[in-house]
Design an enzyme around this catalytic site. Structure first.
Site, PDB file in Angstrom:
ATOM      1  N   ARG A 130     -11.925  -9.428  -2.762  1.00 56.62           N
ATOM      2  CA  ARG A 130     -10.263  -9.509  -3.452  1.00 56.62           C
ATOM      3  C   ARG A 130     -10.433 -10.352  -4.514  1.00 56.62           C
ATOM      4  O   ARG A 130     -10.973 -11.454  -4.544  1.00 56.62           O
ATOM      5  CB  ARG A 130      -9.442 -10.192  -2.312  1.00 56.62           C
ATOM      6  CG  ARG A 130      -7.911 -10.483  -2.874  1.00 56.62           C
ATOM      7  CD  ARG A 130      -7.152 -10.703  -1.626  1.00 56.62           C
ATOM      8  NE  ARG A 130      -6.715  -9.689  -1.125  1.00 56.62           N
ATOM      9  CZ  ARG A 130      -5.665  -9.443  -0.366  1.00 56.62           C
ATOM     10  NH1 ARG A 130      -4.658 -10.534  -0.311  1.00 56.62           N
ATOM     11  NH2 ARG A 130      -5.363  -8.350   0.394  1.00 56.62           N
ATOM     12  N   HIS A 147      -5.646  -1.171  -4.225  1.00 56.30           N
ATOM     13  CA  HIS A 147      -5.527  -1.941  -2.720  1.00 56.30           C
ATOM     14  C   HIS A 147      -6.015  -0.639  -1.785  1.00 56.30           C
ATOM     15  O   HIS A 147      -5.182  -0.338  -1.000  1.00 56.30           O
ATOM     16  CB  HIS A 147      -4.467  -2.395  -2.537  1.00 56.30           C
ATOM     17  CG  HIS A 147      -4.272  -3.505  -1.318  1.00 56.30           C
ATOM     18  ND1 HIS A 147      -5.656  -3.844  -0.502  1.00 56.30           N
ATOM     19  CD2 HIS A 147      -3.369  -4.055  -0.795  1.00 56.30           C
ATOM     20  CE1 HIS A 147      -5.360  -4.692   0.380  1.00 56.30           C
ATOM     21  NE2 HIS A 147      -4.099  -4.767   0.328  1.00 56.30           N
ATOM     22  N   GLN A 163      -5.556  -0.916   2.150  1.00 57.00           N
ATOM     23  CA  GLN A 163      -4.054  -0.804   2.717  1.00 57.00           C
ATOM     24  C   GLN A 163      -3.451   0.684   2.755  1.00 57.00           C
ATOM     25  O   GLN A 163      -2.866   0.983   3.835  1.00 57.00           O
ATOM     26  CB  GLN A 163      -3.143  -1.563   1.469  1.00 57.00           C
ATOM     27  CG  GLN A 163      -1.489  -1.611   1.923  1.00 57.00           C
ATOM     28  CD  GLN A 163      -1.610  -2.474   3.184  1.00 57.00           C
ATOM     29  OE1 GLN A 163      -1.815  -3.487   3.269  1.00 57.00           O
ATOM     30  NE2 GLN A 163      -0.700  -2.063   4.087  1.00 57.00           N
ATOM     31  N   ASP A 196       6.850  -2.653  -2.369  1.00 59.41           N
ATOM     32  CA  ASP A 196       5.895  -3.927  -2.182  1.00 59.41           C
ATOM     33  C   ASP A 196       6.770  -4.877  -3.074  1.00 59.41           C
ATOM     34  O   ASP A 196       7.670  -4.787  -3.704  1.00 59.41           O
ATOM     35  CB  ASP A 196       4.496  -3.398  -2.970  1.00 59.41           C
ATOM     36  CG  ASP A 196       3.593  -4.697  -2.907  1.00 59.41           C
ATOM     37  OD1 ASP A 196       3.803  -5.707  -2.117  1.00 59.41           O
ATOM     38  OD2 ASP A 196       2.602  -4.647  -3.552  1.00 59.41           O
ATOM     39  N   CYS A 208       3.296  -3.100   2.573  1.00 58.71           N
ATOM     40  CA  CYS A 208       1.970  -3.808   2.929  1.00 58.71           C
ATOM     41  C   CYS A 208       1.997  -5.140   3.562  1.00 58.71           C
ATOM     42  O   CYS A 208       1.158  -5.620   4.252  1.00 58.71           O
ATOM     43  CB  CYS A 208       1.106  -3.415   1.595  1.00 58.71           C
ATOM     44  SG  CYS A 208       1.696  -4.637   0.207  1.00 58.71           S
ATOM     45  N   ARG A 242      -4.597  -1.914   9.785  1.00 58.79           N
ATOM     46  CA  ARG A 242      -5.630  -2.379   9.019  1.00 58.79           C
ATOM     47  C   ARG A 242      -6.796  -2.553   9.764  1.00 58.79           C
ATOM     48  O   ARG A 242      -7.651  -2.272   9.347  1.00 58.79           O
ATOM     49  CB  ARG A 242      -5.066  -3.619   8.298  1.00 58.79           C
ATOM     50  CG  ARG A 242      -3.664  -3.651   7.269  1.00 58.79           C
ATOM     51  CD  ARG A 242      -4.358  -2.749   6.034  1.00 58.79           C
ATOM     52  NE  ARG A 242      -5.480  -3.505   5.292  1.00 58.79           N
ATOM     53  CZ  ARG A 242      -5.445  -4.502   4.425  1.00 58.79           C
ATOM     54  NH1 ARG A 242      -4.003  -5.148   4.401  1.00 58.79           N
ATOM     55  NH2 ARG A 242      -6.179  -4.931   3.883  1.00 58.79           N
TER      56      ARG A 242
HETATM   57  N1  NVA Z   1       0.888  -5.928  -4.697  1.00 59.68           N
HETATM   58  C1  NVA Z   1       0.504  -7.246  -4.073  1.00 59.68           C
HETATM   59  C2  NVA Z   1       0.046  -6.792  -2.660  1.00 59.68           C
HETATM   60  C3  NVA Z   1      -0.369  -8.097  -1.714  1.00 59.68           C
HETATM   61  C4  NVA Z   1      -0.966  -7.380  -0.561  1.00 59.68           C
HETATM   62  C5  NVA Z   1      -0.215  -8.167  -4.796  1.00 59.68           C
HETATM   63  O1  NVA Z   1      -1.167  -7.914  -5.469  1.00 59.68           O
HETATM   64  O2  NVA Z   1       0.070  -9.284  -4.612  1.00 59.68           O
HETATM   65  N1   CP Z   2      -1.382  -6.578   2.827  1.00 62.20           N
HETATM   66  C1   CP Z   2      -2.523  -7.455   2.709  1.00 62.20           C
HETATM   67  O1   CP Z   2      -3.432  -7.251   2.011  1.00 62.20           O
HETATM   68  O2   CP Z   2      -1.862  -8.480   3.087  1.00 62.20           O
HETATM   69  P1   CP Z   2      -2.914  -9.966   2.852  1.00 62.20           P
HETATM   70  O3   CP Z   2      -2.633 -10.336   1.499  1.00 62.20           O
HETATM   71  O4   CP Z   2      -2.183 -10.866   3.791  1.00 62.20           O
HETATM   72  O5   CP Z   2      -4.323  -9.875   3.029  1.00 62.20           O
END
Ligand code: NVA
Ligand code: CP
Length: 332
Positions: A104, A131, A134, A220, A260, A288
């Site tokens: 990540r 992502h 997801q 989101d 998500c 997930r």
């Molecule tokens: N769009 C959000 C998704 C978090 C799971 C982010 O990147 O923070």
């Molecule tokens: N939806 C998702 O990826 O959640 P986290 O940021 O908690 O991993």
């Protein structure tokens, strides 16, 4: 054979997704029945986090454990990556010690550089651009609850962020329609989304119109990780892009709502929607775990060899398990 990575949604074909979804269903059934399925004994997953996470970390860590393997959590704060060790060097070293890596991070380009220098499969656990894990779980959840997604309409309301970009790619790969409504200035950038064409999505300035007739409405956060400095400005600009009861009523009667998570009630979604009868968010989050276990199985064992162990007759007439997973140490 070239190492398969999962860096963006289009890295798998429709047929491969069909396989992974079928495996997800089976793996989930084993989990629910407390039937151990451990094809990844002696396999190790390294998880590298440059951003925070609850679901992604937990689902990969628990998933790897349930499949008989081990997961190791690394973050940039506590590793040499945070002190400027080149991503390419880290990839060389980490991929000699483990069997698969999940990352990540911020720019997709960082992930791609890591993958280019990795001996083992690399999974995108979220970047600024995509992502895919997801949407893998989201689409599995849709199929589980409503049947095939092909030809259906998904409405995306809000920011054209990493999750939106992944939905856009998924619409191309799995042949469904995506209605996207963003505030002015936050529209989809097809090139950044990695689209081949524009045939599977339509942009709407009015979110109510985007939701009309949809089989699934999804959204989101208005401010993604890494964009916190824009938070106040975004709150003002996204004010009219909240998924509320009136918007859900524009969608089909049996439409699902997904997010998500984590969510901000009263911002991108009304409490009555996310906590209401059309919301699938808890199943979505749980899936997930199951979908990523199927992905790990696919990347580490392959499509042909996955499944419960075959029983074979021994010369003495007893049955024993035949390894479906032969592997030489030197292949690592
Ligand atoms: N769009 C959000 C998704 C978090 C799971 C982010 O990147 O923070
Ligand atoms: N939806 C998702 O990826 O959640 P986290 O940021 O908690 O991993």
């Amino acid at each position: 054979m070239a190492t398969r990575h999962y860096l963006q949604f289009r890295d798998l074909s429709r047929r491969e997704y069909e396989h992974v979804f079928e495996r997800t269903r089976w793996i989930k059934a084993q989990f629910k029945a407390y039937r151990p399925y451990q094809p990844l004994a002696d396999r190790t997953l390294a998880m590298i986090f440059e951003k925070q996470s609850t679901r992604t970390r937990l689902s990969f860590e628990a998933g790897m454990h349930q499949l008989g393997g081990v997961a190791i959590y690394l973050n940039t704060r506590d590793t040499q990556l945070g002190r400027g060790e080149p991503v390419e060097d880290a990839a060389q070293v980490i991929s000699r010690m483990v069997d698969i890596v999940m990352i990540r991070t911020f720019e997709q380009e960082i992930l791609e550089r890591f993958a280019a220098h990795s001996r083992v499969p690399v999974i995108n656990g979220l970047t600024n651009e995509y992502h895919p894990c997801q949407i893998l779980a989201d689409i599995y959840t849709f199929i589980e609850q409503r049947g095939p997604i092909r030809g259906k309409t998904v409405a995306w309301i809000g920011d054209s962020n990493n999750v939106c970009n992944t939905w856009l790619q998924a619409a191309e790969v799995l042949d469904f329609n995506l209605h996207v409504s963003t505030p002015p200035g936050y529209e989809v950038e097809p090139e950044r989304a990695g689209l081949h064409g524009t045939g599977h999505f339509e942009q709407f300035s009015d979110p109510m119109r985007a939701a009309r007739g949809a089989d699934l409405v999804t959204t989101d956060v208005w401010t993604s990780m890494g964009f916190e400095a824009e938070n106040e400005e975004r709150k003002r600009n996204f004010e009219n892009w909240q998924v509320d009861g009136a918007m859900m009523r524009e969608a089909k009667k049996k439409a699902l709502f997904m997010h998500c998570l984590p969510a901000h009630r009263g911002e991108e979604v009304a409490g009555a929607v996310i906590d209401g009868p059309q919301s699938a968010v808890w199943d979505e989050a749980e899936n997930r775990l199951h979908a990523q276990k199927a992905l790990l199985e696919f990347l580490l064992i392959g499509a042909a060899k996955s499944g419960p162990p075959k029983r074979t007759q021994t010369a003495a007439g007893r049955t024993r398990s035949k390894s479906r997973n032969p592997r030489k140490r030197s292949e690592r």
